[in-house]
Design a protein around this motif. Structure first.
Motif, short mmCIF file in Angstrom:
data_model
loop_
_atom_site.label_atom_id
_atom_site.label_comp_id
_atom_site.label_asym_id
_atom_site.label_seq_id
_atom_site.Cartn_x
_atom_site.Cartn_y
_atom_site.Cartn_z
N SER A 15 20.83 -54.21 1.21
CA SER A 15 20.81 -53.18 0.18
C SER A 15 20.84 -51.77 0.78
O SER A 15 21.23 -50.82 0.11
CB SER A 15 19.58 -53.34 -0.72
OG SER A 15 18.40 -53.24 0.06
N ASN A 16 20.47 -51.62 2.04
CA ASN A 16 20.49 -50.33 2.71
C ASN A 16 21.89 -50.08 3.28
O ASN A 16 22.38 -50.84 4.11
CB ASN A 16 19.45 -50.31 3.82
CG ASN A 16 19.32 -48.95 4.48
OD1 ASN A 16 20.23 -48.13 4.47
ND2 ASN A 16 18.16 -48.72 5.07
N GLU A 17 22.51 -49.00 2.84
CA GLU A 17 23.89 -48.70 3.25
C GLU A 17 24.01 -48.48 4.75
O GLU A 17 24.99 -48.90 5.37
CB GLU A 17 24.42 -47.49 2.50
CG GLU A 17 25.87 -47.20 2.80
CD GLU A 17 26.43 -46.03 2.02
OE1 GLU A 17 27.64 -45.78 2.17
OE2 GLU A 17 25.69 -45.39 1.27
N GLU A 18 23.01 -47.82 5.36
CA GLU A 18 23.06 -47.58 6.80
C GLU A 18 23.05 -48.88 7.59
O GLU A 18 23.75 -49.01 8.59
CB GLU A 18 21.89 -46.69 7.22
CG GLU A 18 22.01 -45.26 6.72
CD GLU A 18 20.83 -44.41 7.13
OE1 GLU A 18 20.03 -44.83 7.99
OE2 GLU A 18 20.71 -43.29 6.59
N ARG A 20 24.16 -51.83 6.46
CA ARG A 20 25.47 -52.45 6.25
C ARG A 20 26.53 -51.83 7.14
O ARG A 20 27.31 -52.52 7.79
CB ARG A 20 25.90 -52.32 4.78
CG ARG A 20 25.17 -53.20 3.83
CD ARG A 20 25.85 -53.24 2.47
NE ARG A 20 26.26 -51.95 1.95
CZ ARG A 20 25.52 -51.18 1.13
NH1 ARG A 20 24.32 -51.58 0.77
NH2 ARG A 20 26.00 -50.04 0.69
N LEU A 21 26.57 -50.49 7.18
CA LEU A 21 27.58 -49.80 7.98
C LEU A 21 27.41 -50.06 9.46
O LEU A 21 28.39 -50.25 10.19
CB LEU A 21 27.56 -48.30 7.68
CG LEU A 21 28.01 -47.89 6.28
CD1 LEU A 21 27.84 -46.39 6.08
CD2 LEU A 21 29.45 -48.31 6.02
N ARG A 56 28.78 -57.39 -1.42
CA ARG A 56 28.76 -56.57 -0.20
C ARG A 56 29.05 -57.42 1.03
O ARG A 56 29.76 -56.99 1.94
CB ARG A 56 27.42 -55.87 -0.06
CG ARG A 56 27.23 -54.75 -1.07
CD ARG A 56 25.91 -54.06 -0.85
NE ARG A 56 25.77 -52.97 -1.79
CZ ARG A 56 24.74 -52.82 -2.59
NH1 ARG A 56 23.75 -53.69 -2.57
NH2 ARG A 56 24.68 -51.79 -3.41
N THR A 97 35.50 -53.88 -5.92
CA THR A 97 35.43 -53.49 -4.51
C THR A 97 35.92 -54.60 -3.60
O THR A 97 36.58 -54.35 -2.59
CB THR A 97 33.99 -53.09 -4.13
OG1 THR A 97 33.51 -52.12 -5.07
CG2 THR A 97 33.93 -52.50 -2.75
#
Length: 164
Positions: A15-18, A20-21, A56, A97
């Motif tokens: 859930s944390n975008e950082e 995932r990236l 995601r 997406t």
């Protein structure tokens, strides 16, 4: 390597975008240096990632599959018969997406096509894969009208075969 990628894929749907990236960036860096043997070892794991429940995680697995287009041509050609159908499957996913990332991944693969005839019509072929009920006929018609002069390489065949 497989254990590391398996661990990274667990973070693809975080859930944390950082997170995932970072996990996706690490996976991309790993893909750049893969040998043919390494590609064959991780491909089942990535293909399984496209079937994940979270969108995601699907997007990340699709992105890594798309990055396989930048592997060595020999490595890519041996994997395309398995990759393209999974990416085509992602194009019909209900999440926009996932569909968008599938289109980008197919565009990355089509950028490796050496055949000028297929390269010129690759956008139409990708549309036919993404919307087979409405666009497949157009893709077939374009293929029938195309005069093939040059050699048809594996990436080109991987786009043509699902349409035929």
């Amino acid at each position: 390597f497989i254990k590391l990628l398996n661990s990274l894929m667990a973070f693809f749907g975080d859930s944390n975008e950082e997170v995932r990236l970072a996990s996706l960036k690490c996976a991309k860096a790993m893909m750049i240096n893969l040998s043919a043997y390494g590609v064959k070892q991780i491909l089942p794991l990535l293909l399984k990632g496209v079937d994940e429940k979270t969108w995601r995680a699907k997007v990340a697995a699709i992105s890594v599959l798309g990055n396989m287009a930048f592997c060595a041509p020999k490595q890519l050609s041996s994997c395309l018969p398995q990759i393209v159908p999974k990416l085509a499957q992602a194009l019909s996913d209900p999440h926009p997406t996932v569909q968008e990332r599938g289109n980008f991944a197919l565009a990355d693969i089509s950028s490796t096509i050496q055949s000028p005839e297929i390269s010129d019509i690759s956008d139409i072929l990708i549309k036919a894969l993404s919307n087979p009920y409405e666009e497949n006929k157009k893709g077939l018609e374009v293929l029938l009208q195309t005069q093939f002069i040059h050699y048809i390489d594996t990436p080109a065949l991987s786009l043509i075969i699902p349409i035929i």
